[in-house]
Design a protein around this motif. Structure first.
Motif, short mmCIF file in Angstrom:
data_model
loop_
_atom_site.label_atom_id
_atom_site.label_comp_id
_atom_site.label_asym_id
_atom_site.label_seq_id
_atom_site.Cartn_x
_atom_site.Cartn_y
_atom_site.Cartn_z
N ASP A 96 0.78 -1.23 0.00
CA ASP A 96 0.00 0.00 0.00
C ASP A 96 0.81 1.28 0.00
O ASP A 96 0.26 2.37 -0.10
CB ASP A 96 -0.93 0.03 1.21
CG ASP A 96 -2.04 -1.02 1.11
OD1 ASP A 96 -2.34 -1.45 -0.02
OD2 ASP A 96 -2.59 -1.40 2.15
N ARG A 97 2.15 1.17 0.12
CA ARG A 97 2.98 2.37 0.23
C ARG A 97 4.30 2.13 -0.47
O ARG A 97 4.79 1.01 -0.52
CB ARG A 97 3.20 2.68 1.71
CG ARG A 97 3.97 3.92 1.99
CD ARG A 97 4.24 4.07 3.48
NE ARG A 97 3.06 4.47 4.22
CZ ARG A 97 2.94 4.35 5.54
NH1 ARG A 97 3.90 3.83 6.27
NH2 ARG A 97 1.86 4.75 6.15
N ASP B 74 1.69 6.93 -0.64
CA ASP B 74 0.72 5.84 -0.76
C ASP B 74 0.54 5.49 -2.23
O ASP B 74 0.72 6.35 -3.11
CB ASP B 74 -0.64 6.26 -0.19
CG ASP B 74 -0.60 6.53 1.30
OD1 ASP B 74 0.39 6.15 1.94
OD2 ASP B 74 -1.56 7.14 1.82
N THR C 184 -2.04 5.22 -3.74
CA THR C 184 -3.15 6.02 -4.25
C THR C 184 -2.69 7.42 -4.67
O THR C 184 -3.49 8.25 -5.05
CB THR C 184 -4.23 6.16 -3.18
OG1 THR C 184 -3.67 6.80 -2.02
CG2 THR C 184 -4.81 4.81 -2.80
N ASN D 249 -0.63 11.41 0.37
CA ASN D 249 0.26 11.44 1.53
C ASN D 249 1.74 11.35 1.18
O ASN D 249 2.51 10.73 1.90
CB ASN D 249 -0.10 10.32 2.52
CG ASN D 249 -1.52 10.44 3.02
OD1 ASN D 249 -1.97 11.53 3.35
ND2 ASN D 249 -2.22 9.32 3.06
N ASN E 224 5.46 -2.52 7.63
CA ASN E 224 4.69 -1.53 6.88
C ASN E 224 5.00 -0.09 7.30
O ASN E 224 4.80 0.83 6.52
CB ASN E 224 3.19 -1.79 7.05
CG ASN E 224 2.77 -3.06 6.35
OD1 ASN E 224 3.24 -3.39 5.27
ND2 ASN E 224 1.86 -3.79 6.97
#
Length: 199
Positions: free
Chosen positions: A64-65, A82, A84, A87, A106
């Motif tokens: 996810d990162r 991220d 997405t 951030n 993580n």
């Protein structure tokens, strides 16, 4: 599982320990691009696109990162983002190069500072922003040159190849296992320093 083969053009490949995501670098016109591909997705995700130099993208164990190197001015710094594209933040602010990041968990990243003859490793907590020196010996000598780092799959330990005997001209290197889950007492540290000073 399907015996199908898909090919993607890129470089600087990084996989998660479980193989659930892969990050790599590519080019799109005049842009340097960080891609993340998950096995069950048809196309890679564009995580970062910039004309600025970037390198060494690594993807977190959960996929996810991404942490990567970028040159905001005159030297490499570490950044996190991220997948997405949200951030994005700068992790390091060091006059020397920060490079070669690796995820341990993580939220915990291993990074390296300095040129080849003077590299030191640090741990970065992405949740708190805290930085911790991982491996050093400035009681016997000013530096312990580090050459290679291999984290365990669970992120609880790191193998480090380094000079750490206190002799600034000896060619020998040592292999040290750093257990990140164990505490070391002050007496044990003092005993190690005394032993190296005597040697």
């Amino acid at each position: 599982s399907t015996n199908n083969l898909r090919a993607f053009e890129g470089r600087s490949l990084s996989l998660t320990p479980r193989g659930n995501a892969v990050a790599y670098l590519g080019r799109n016109n005049d842009q340097n691009v960080i891609y993340v591909l998950k096995p069950n997705e048809a196309v890679p995700i564009i995580v970062k696109s910039t004309a600025t130099a970037i390198a060494n993208p690594v993807v977190s164990p959960d996929g996810d990162r991404v942490v990567f190197q970028m040159v905001p001015r005159g030297n490499w710094e570490l950044y996190a983002i991220d997948i997405t594209r949200a951030n994005e933040r700068r992790i390091t602010r060091e006059i020397q190069h920060d490079h070669t990041p690796r995820f341990l968990t993580n939220d915990r990243v291993l990074g390296v500072i300095g040129e080849n003859r003077h590299r030191r490793s640090y741990l970065y907590d992405l949740a708190t922003g805290e930085r911790q020196r991982l491996f050093h010996n400035n009681q016997i000598r000013t530096v312990s040159m580090e050459y290679a780092w291999v984290p365990s799959p669970d992120g609880g330990a790191v193998l480090i190849v380094a000079d750490r005997d206190g002799d600034t001209i000896s060619p020998e290197r040592g292999l040290t296992l750093v257990d990140l889950t164990a505490s070391v007492t002050r007496k044990e540290v003092t005993g190690r320093i005394d032993g190296m000073a005597a040697a």
